[in-house]
Design an enzyme around this catalytic site. Sequence first.
Site: not given
Length: 479
Positions: A66, A68, A243, A272, A275, A281
Amino acid sequence: MADFASTVSNIYSQALGVIEAVEPRIAAATRAELTDQRGSLKLIASENYASLPVLMTMGTWLSDKYAEGTVGHRFYAGCQNVDTVESVAAEHARELFGAEYAYVQPHSGIDANLVAYWSILSHRIESPTLERLGAKTVNDLSEEDWDALRAEFNSQRVMGMSLDAGGHLTHGFRHNISGKMFKQHSYGTNPETGLIDYTKLLADAREFKPLILVAGYSAYPRRVNFAKMREIADAVGATLFVDMAHFAGLVAGKVFTGEENPVPYADVVATTTHKSLRGPRGGMVLATAEYGPSVDRGCPMVLGGPLSHVMAAKAVALAEARQPSFATYAQAVADNAKTLAEGLLKRGVNLVTGGTDNHLVLMDVSSFGLTGRQAESALLDAGVVTNRNSVPNDANGAWYTSGVRIGTPALTSRGFGAAEFDKVAELITDVLKATTPSITAAGTPGKAKYAIADGVAERTKAAAAELLDANPLYPGLEL
Ligand code: DSN
């Protein structure tokens, strides 16, 4: 190379054996997915094949940590290695795109866009409001102040490209959170040319006065002039958010330069990583130094703990994209899309905007008497994987559609060039010509069922197999 392939084959065989001992159905599905991906013409414009180093980077214990927060400011102890991973990925992103700031935590494109929206709102609405109220942070606000701040957040305006013109759900579509958290207005394309009409866009923006102007697309087969988008944003005091999820690889590979490169013009750019950029991903946000600090609050503002193993894979993919071979790949993606479009046009297929100058082609299949759904299904029967997509002002709506979107990033990664893409155009056209809609009980053509003339799907599969066998996916990888 042969040694590398046999080592990797060995690693994956053993790993799948280990998985098989725990849940054989997952091992079987993983093997089957490789067989399917190897054996079909993958033309989904948003998919690609990540390299083996990228895939392998995701399968480690970095997944278990973790972290964060941000580099050096975590809500958990023991994040020194994740700090290294995140810093390296962000450094590659900044260098590759020439960005002042990079945030590599978003788990997906939609997460990246949400981070972008909230960071713009924080920068433009929250900070001035806090200052006006004499509060340092939101924790200092009274209940009444909170109500006032919420009202200000919820009354903001966003203007993005409509879904049927090629925009994305997150650009203000009414059934997406972006269409609910903002008042929204969509811009379309010129009905004659199918192209963005910048003069009309400016006039619409002057009337609607968006806080955020969104540029970028998922199904628009043309390049965007970001200098013009910047002028429009400036004319109405909007933040320019781009985007670039679909075309990030073409920006990274320097196919889109000058006014076609969004990074020097936009305040915030989201993408992203899987692509045309060919990474794992995931998502990523680039920003100017002005917007960087608000983007940095993506976690905990919008996101949960970052996926450290995926950030590591982003770093590997971005390092790959900084190699000269990636620029060669990106240019081939665009060249191949042109060949594919020309091959379809000369065989009588209608294309939205009459062609392409990016990585995707949008076929309008209505002249074959088919819906997008029928065409997509018939092509799949013939081993050609595509996805149906609306065309501007689509008479068949967003479910059945009249269009099929195809793209070249994945097959270009396999080594397909002009000859192969011309053959792909021939195969697609053969299937479309051989497909007819089924007739409903009312005697009209249905929108879902169809029939393909005998033998066409089989012949197409055989011809596709020849192309695929000559351009193997992960050559040498034997399971
Ligand atoms: N799923 C992506 C695409 O196919 O374009 C966008 O969300």
